[in-house]
Design an enzyme around this catalytic site. Structure first.
Site, PDB file in Angstrom:
ATOM      1  N   HIS A  69       0.376  -2.557   9.015  1.00 20.27           N
ATOM      2  CA  HIS A  69       1.804  -2.820   8.867  1.00 20.27           C
ATOM      3  C   HIS A  69       2.620  -2.276  10.048  1.00 20.27           C
ATOM      4  CE1 HIS A  69       1.875  -4.618   4.855  1.00 20.27           C
ATOM      5  NE2 HIS A  69       0.962  -3.738   4.498  1.00 20.27           N
TER       6      HIS A  69
ATOM      7  N   HIS B 284       0.835  -1.204   0.000  1.00 20.73           N
ATOM      8  CA  HIS B 284       0.000   0.000   0.000  1.00 20.73           C
ATOM      9  C   HIS B 284       0.869   1.253   0.000  1.00 20.73           C
ATOM     10  CE1 HIS B 284      -3.517  -2.375   0.351  1.00 20.73           C
ATOM     11  NE2 HIS B 284      -4.296  -1.423   0.855  1.00 20.73           N
TER      12      HIS B 284
END
EC number: 3.6.1.-
Length: 359
Positions: free
Chosen positions: A321, A226
């Site tokens: 993350h 991302h």
């Protein structure tokens, strides 16, 4: 003997007197030359090996957003969420603290998951509609170079996230750092249900195949796809739209510097003038226009896509993350941007192929 003779005319005729004479005009000229030389040497150019000051300021926003997201995730009592901490949970995770912490939120499913299609559409709408690129004489050359830069950035996106002579670089990196696909589902085989044998998933090479087989990535280092996509795509649009509009409307005083074929460092516009493309057609129409109007319809669409990228980058920074995964996603994106937009400034052969935006 004439006692009225004035001794002054004889004063500088002896060598000793000439040595003591005050300096005359030549040293004064030397001082002027020295001052002029100092002025020239103190004139600074932007380094062709680094982004310009404005580019650096814009690039600094990305680590600032990631840092803010990491700090917010630590300090906020509502954020500690498995995806934000990078934890693997055996039990079902708690409800997400925010709509954007859900992977099925609309912006994630409709925008980020199809991110490169949106980036490409915004880029195409700008280069096709903006008046600064409408001159017939320059249009084909500028469009060819712009499409080549898009292709170069797209190839980097494909290599990192989709395919690199097999698994993508993200998947290869995950396995090289010790990651594997763990079985978490059950399978039906030979008339019975049971846990999926380890051998069924241990040879899976990609995250998509692991998920499809009912497994999950475990261990290893997972570069944030991302962050990579959002940084690469948004700054690609900033470069392609920003420099064209800035030159067309004369909004920016600084110039990119390039290394010429003879080794000299000059402004990019100087090289463009030598090739007959330094003056942008229609530049008079751009001067004095408000920025939004100068962007045009395609430029405003591209700006909206950049804004969505920045927003989703912030959401990723907060909810998904680990900090190191986000950092490596940023660095991998910056590597592709450097090769596409800075390397050509000091490699004339590459610049002759992909050009520079707006030049």
């Amino acid at each position: 003997m004439d006692g009225t003779t004035d001794p002054q005319p004889r004063r500088y005729k002896s060598p000793s007197d000439l040595a003591r004479a005050p300096p005359s005009s030549p040293p004064r000229t030397a001082r002027i030359t020295s001052t002029s030389t100092t002025t020239i040497t103190t004139t600074r150019r932007n380094s062709p090996y680094l982004p310009t000051p404005t580019e650096l300021a814009l690039l600094a926003l990305y680590p600032a957003i990631l840092l803010f997201g990491a700090v917010y995730a630590v300090l906020s009592p509502t954020v500690p969420y498995p995806a934000a901490a990078g934890q693997q949970q055996q039990q079902p995770p708690p409800p997400p603290p925010s709509y954007f912490a859900r992977k099925d939120n609309l912006l994630n499913t409709l925008f980020v998951k199809r991110g490169w299609a949106w980036i490409t559409l915004a880029f195409a709408s700008f280069v096709v509609t903006h008046p600064a690129l409408a001159g017939r004489r320059r249009r084909l050359r500028l469009l060819r170079a712009a499409v080549l830069r898009w292709a170069l950035v797209t190839v980097w996106w494909v290599f990192v996230t989709q395919w690199f002579f097999g698994p993508a670089l993200i998947d290869r990196g995950f396995r090289w750092t010790g990651g594997k696909c763990e079985a978490v589902a059950t399978v039906v085989g030979e008339g019975r249900e049971g846990p999926s044998p380890a051998g069924v998933v241990k040879e899976v090479l990609t995250a998509a195949a692991c998920k499809a087989s009912g497994g999950r990535w475990s261990g290893g280092h997972d570069i944030s796809g991302h962050v990579f996509l959002l940084v690469l795509g948004s700054f690609f649009l900033v470069q392609e739209v920003g420099w064209v509009v800035a030159r067309w409307g004369r909004y920016l005083g600084e110039e990119r510097c390039v290394v010429m074929r003879d080794g000299a460092v000059k402004g990019a516009a100087v090289e463009a003038e030598r090739e007959g493309g330094g003056r942008m057609e229609g530049v008079e129409e751009g001067v004095g226009l408000p920025v939004l109007e100068a962007l045009g319809l395609g430029g405003r669409f591209a700006a909206a896509v950049v804004g969505l990228c920045v927003w989703m980058l912030l959401m990723t920074a907060i909810y998904f993350h680990t900090w190191f995964e986000k950092l490596t996603g940023l660095l991998v994106a910056l590597a592709g941007l450097y090769v596409t937009y800075v390397l050509p400034r000091w490699v004339p052969a590459l610049r002759g192929i992909v050009g520079l935006p707006g030049i």
